[in-house]
Scaffold this active site. Structure first.
Site, PDB file in Angstrom:
ATOM      1  N   HIS A 187       0.823  -1.222   0.000  1.00 42.16           N
ATOM      2  CA  HIS A 187       0.000   0.000   0.000  1.00 42.16           C
ATOM      3  C   HIS A 187       0.852   1.266   0.000  1.00 42.16           C
ATOM      4  CE1 HIS A 187       0.085  -0.311   4.563  1.00 42.16           C
ATOM      5  NE2 HIS A 187       0.247   0.996   4.426  1.00 42.16           N
TER       6      HIS A 187
ATOM      7  N   ASP B   4      -0.234  -7.364   0.816  1.00 38.81           N
ATOM      8  CA  ASP B   4       0.266  -6.033   1.191  1.00 38.81           C
ATOM      9  C   ASP B   4       1.786  -6.007   1.367  1.00 38.81           C
ATOM     10  OD1 ASP B   4       0.256  -3.370   1.666  1.00 38.81           O
ATOM     11  OD2 ASP B   4      -0.861  -3.443   3.562  1.00 38.81           O
TER      12      ASP B   4
ATOM     13  N   SER C 143       4.099   2.149   8.140  1.00 41.55           N
ATOM     14  CA  SER C 143       3.803   1.096   7.169  1.00 41.55           C
ATOM     15  C   SER C 143       5.044   0.577   6.477  1.00 41.55           C
ATOM     16  CB  SER C 143       2.877   1.636   6.088  1.00 41.55           C
ATOM     17  OG  SER C 143       1.574   1.514   6.492  1.00 41.55           O
TER      18      SER C 143
END
Lengths: 498, 486
Positions: B69, B100, B179
């Site tokens: 992402h 992901d 992330s």
């Protein structure tokens, strides 16, 4: 038209500038200016509905207040919406200071009308019956009257604004409504509306634009005439759905001649109702009673101007032959359709269940019910966004089209947790397909289906849409039912309408 | 309902102190990316671009591992090490949006000078401490937070929106910008920080090394295939002794009941509704559909998760009281309605006479906004929720939807059909977007007849006028290509 606009502006200014004066004047002028005072009644009903989701229980007791008017010495006309599901109804009128109990004589759910009657001995003097006039002049003032709980008569004023076809407040039936606007007082609870001192209708709805809809005199008179012989038959309902046919390409595809600019598209045929036996999907309805129906589904009515064609059908008693012309297979065909009513029993998924207990059966904690619109509405008014889309799709596709194999849609509404149904507690809102191998057409099939395969240790329930088979041990069922009814306070494990 | 956020954030200029292990910090990378996705109702158009910052870390083979992402629909990527100001333009080499994870490589390989790769470890124990490294919102330097592993279970990955894999839950702060950052225990990577729970304090999630290793093994052949499946649904119904007895399963045996097998999947010809699955390979399946693995009780799909596409799974099941063993090949098995968000590729479409047809997908349905699952039209909701059970067409590849009408005189009356799923054109059933151009070659009496699912009236378009107006409409609305079909 210019004068009409000026009149509207004057009314608006008056209500904007002098609202207090208007209200004060209205109240003071009333006692000696109410023309139908001996005919007006206040109605109060006590309503305790059966719960749809837990049908062995009743919902909270509610009280409804609304109005009516006398149509014979001991008979009162009002809208059905005030009395549906009522356990007890009482009235108050000028003739007596006491509340007087009344009972429902006839109720027409489709057209939202009801006749109440009282014992002659309960009234010191009979009512003065009124009759309804079909005269309705758009743009002209109207007055409305009601008698309240404190034995006072009231009057309000409004302007006759429009005539439209609109679904009835209680059913799918498209009904003609008079629309009045700029009411000086809040209307909508069955008040009597008059124009030039002639009763023209009963109020049925209001909206935030200060408009009020009336059930008009023609519908009321049809209902009253129907009840005259002591038997209520109902009036004509549509047995089909239609769509406008304004797309030239679609008209060309149907091979309609270019010179034919009228006609509305028949998109769906119901299992009952007027036209259901004679019309076919993809027909184009051209004329009813030699009156041309335009591509939007409207016609020019001699009294009301441009309104929906539905009125040409629904403003009739049943068993009347109506000549129609349709375009079918590149030809104009003349048909005679018999008027008939469309009842809840004609629907696979009933639109309403007024004055009826919901049917259900609980077996080993499995709660089976029929799919109805009230059931779908348990999840709120925007039902399509809340109820299972699989169930709602049935409602969209099958509501008006029961078949021999599917008179009703029976669902497992939920599972009442108990040891006997361990492993199935989270199953809910699934459509029942068969029990012990027997296809289920309606809830009435359940007792028979359950009694099948008695040699087997199990009762099996199969469902649509890839849901698990429920298997219950036959021997333990009776004891489990007893325990479930005691533990959860269920006084009746099933209810089937006689 | 859980509201999960992805831990990516937009650029901030604050400075944060770093209290990190120096060696480990040297392997942690800041990733800046510019992203621009497609419009899912008019897919020839692209949406507004956005910029984001995330984290990655160096692994063996001079690769940077990060979250997909961080780089989904990317137009430009650059990577930076904390120690240097220099920014290195980079490229996305592999993106596994279903899990992901992604691999990014700087164009200039000198980026890796004086860096060392992080080693991938095992699944950490519950209640053991972990450290999260990353560049979260609030500064430009590495931030390190400590926390405890609180839960390991299957859960939905919010980037694709539908795919479920193993996740590790921790109370270490995982904030936007974290992330793709490594989560370290004993100097080894035990997870990749990727999402958090909005309505809770300090609940963050890591992608465990089982998923990371699957991704890294998958790309060894230079192609990312993704996570496969068998194509069945099941019900944990054997809690009911009667059901177990009815299915003729031995009393002591545990397992789950097959409810449905999807068309065109390995399970379709292998399993039947009512079969009771008892073992995947050597793992016993319990009545809840769980297995014992890594000292944990995890959903049985973990056995499939560990296999690459094309690998076999040994299935033990009962049918009519008889025990069976079969081998099934794990395949990708994409559904007729794509439930996961798609990235990095233009959505397919066909435009004819201003009528735009696309595939019914989650991406398209999410154009209804945050509450899309309740606000979309009923018929789309019905298909979205039930397609796998109601579709009995083995040739069906998708449901085509009229996603947009580009107004013109030829389609003036098409508005009631906007957002409706297509059933047929000229009586030819539409099972794939590819069918549309073919069907339009066979007008009926000079008209194109479009029928829509759930509509009782067809849309009729004059074929001759449509053909004449088609290029004019495309020119008017700046559509270069009539269609984009893979």
């Amino acid at each position: 038209m210019k004068n009409k606009h000026q009149f509207h502006i004057l009314i608006s200014l008056w209500t904007m500038l002098f609202p207090i004066i208007v209200i004060a004047n209205t109240e003071q002028l009333l006692s000696d200016e109410i023309p139908f005072e001996d005919s007006l009644v206040y109605i109060e009903s006590a309503v305790q509905k059966q719960s749809v989701y837990q049908p062995w229980k009743t919902e909270e007791l509610k009280s409804k207040s609304f109005y009516g008017c006398a149509v014979s010495e001991y008979t009162i006309l009002t809208t059905a919406q005030g009395v549906v599901d009522a356990n007890f109804i009482k009235i108050k009128c000028k003739q007596s200071t006491q509340f007087i109990p009344v009972s429902i004589t006839f109720i027409d759910i489709n057209n939202n009308l009801c006749l109440l009657s009282c014992e002659p001995s309960s009234l010191p003097a009979p009512f003065k019956p009124i009759s309804f006039s079909s005269d309705f002049n758009v743009g002209q003032p109207v007055e409305f009257y009601w008698f309240n709980r404190d034995a006072k008569s009231f009057k309000g004023r409004a302007i006759a604004d429009d005539v439209m076809i609109k679904p009835s407040a209680l059913s799918f039936n498209n009904q003609i409504n008079y629309v009045v606007s700029n009411s000086s007082r809040q209307a909508g609870k069955s008040q009597l509306f008059c124009q030039k001192n002639k009763p023209i209708g009963l109020a049925t709805w209001t909206n935030e634009n200060n408009e009020c809809g009336l059930i008009p005199a023609p519908v009321i008179n049809l209902f009253l005439e129907d009840c005259l012989d002591g038997v209520f038959n109902g009036s004509a309902s549509l047995g089909f759905a239609s769509k406008s046919l304004i797309d030239p390409a679609h008209r060309s595809h149907l091979q309609l001649p270019k010179s034919t600019t009228h006609g509305v598209y028949i998109s769906e045929i119901y299992s009952a109702g007027t036209g259901s036996k004679d019309l076919k999907p993809e027909d184009v309805l051209l004329e009813i009673n030699n009156i041309k129906i335009d591509a939007y589904g409207r016609y020019i009515d001699s009294q009301y101007g441009e309104i929906g064609f539905e009125y040409l059908i629904t403003n009739n008693p049943i068993n009347i032959s109506i000549p129609i012309k349709v375009w079918r297979n590149n030809n104009i065909i003349e048909l005679h359709i018999m008027t008939e009513t469309l009842n809840q029993t004609d629907m696979a998924i009933p639109f309403h269940q007024y004055n009826q207990r919901p049917e259900y059966m609980i077996l080993g904690g499995l709660m089976f019910q029929t799919l109805t619109r009230p059931y779908i509405n348990v999840w709120g008014e925007d039902e399509s966004s809340r109820v299972s889309p699989y169930l709602y799709q049935y409602y969209k596709k099958m509501a008006f089209n029961p078949t021999k194999d599917r008179k009703e849609i029976v669902i497992l509404s939920y599972v009442i947790p108990a040891q006997i149904n361990l492993g199935y507690h989270k199953l809910r809102q699934v459509v029942l397909k068969s029990i012990n191998g027997m296809s289920i057409r309606s809830l009435d099939d359940l007792p028979k289906a359950i009694s099948l395969n008695k040699e087997s240790d199990f009762i099996t329930f199969e469902f649509e849409n890839d849901n698990p088979v429920i298997v219950l041990p036959r021997e333990q069922l009776s004891q489990a039912d007893n325990e479930i009814s005691q533990r959860y306070g269920i006084n009746q494990l099933s209810y089937f309408r006689p | 309902m859980k509201y999960i956020y992805l831990a990516i954030f937009f650029i901030s200029s604050q400075i944060n102190l770093a209290f990190a292990n120096t060696n480990l910090s040297d392997s942690v990378v800041m990733i800046r990316s510019v992203n621009q996705g497609y419009n899912h109702t008019t897919p020839w158009k692209q949406e507004i671009m956005s910029q984001g910052v995330g984290t990655g870390f160096i692994i063996s083979g001079n690769k940077i591992l990060t979250n997909a992402h961080n780089i989904g629909n990317t137009k430009y990527v650059e990577v930076t090490l904390q120690r240097y100001a220099k920014r290195y333009p980079a490229k996305v080499v592999f993106a596994g949006h279903d899990c992901d994870l992604a691999i990014v490589e700087p164009i200039d390989k000198t980026f890796f000078n004086e860096t060392s790769p992080l080693e991938i470890g095992q699944i950490p124990e519950i209640n053991s401490k972990v450290s999260t490294y990353g560049f979260p919102v609030g500064g430009k330097l590495i931030s390190v937070t400590e926390g405890v592993v609180s839960r390991i279970q299957m859960d939905t990955y919010s980037h694709p929106g539908a795919d479920s894999h193993l996740v590790i839950q921790t109370d270490a702060a995982i904030n936007p910008g974290n992330s793709g950052g490594p989560v370290i225990q004993n100097n080894k990577v035990v997870g990749v920080a990727f999402q958090g729970l909005r309505q809770a304090d300090n609940i963050g999630y890591l992608i465990p090394t089982t998923v990371i290793n699957h991704f890294l093994d998958d790309i060894k052949d230079n192609t990312y295939d993704g996570f496969g499946s068998l194509g069945f649904s099941y019900y944990p119904g054997l809690h009911s002794p009667s059901y177990k007895s009815f299915l003729k399963v031995p009393n002591e045996q545990q397992g789950v009941v097959v409810l449905n097998t999807q068309i065109n999947t390995p399970a379709y010809n292998l399993l039947q509704p009512g079969d009771v699955l008892t073992q995947f390979d050597d793992y016993d399946i319990d009545n809840d559909g769980m297995i014992q693995i890594y000292g944990l009780r995890i959903g049985m799909s973990q056995v499939i998760e560990e296999k690459q596409i094309g690998e076999n799974l040994n299935i033990t099941f009962y049918r009519n009281g008889k025990k069976h063993q079969e081998n099934a090949k794990i395949l990708l098995n994409r559904p007729v309605i794509e439930y996961s968000r798609q990235y990095d590729s233009q959505p397919e479409y066909v435009v004819f006479a201003g009528l735009t047809f696309i595939k019914l997908s989650r991406d398209y349905l999410e154009t209804w906004g945050r509450n899309w699952s309740s606000t979309m039209p009923h018929i789309l909701k019905y298909l979205f929720q039930n397609a796998s059970s109601i579709n009995d067409e083995s040739d069906r590849k998708c449901y085509a939807v009229l996603s947009e009408i580009l107004p013109d005189q030829v389609n003036t009356y098409a508005k009631p059909f906007h957002n409706m799923p297509l059933e047929s054109i000229n009586n030819i059933e539409i099972l794939d977007l590819n069918n549309i151009p073919e069907a339009l070659e066979h007008p009926i009496d000079g008209n194109h007849i479009f029928k829509f699912i759930g509509h009782t009236i067809p849309l009729v378009i004059n074929a001759k006028i449509a053909t004449e107006r088609h290029p004019i409409i495309n020119n008017n609305y700046q559509i270069k290509n009539d269609s984009y079909l893979k």
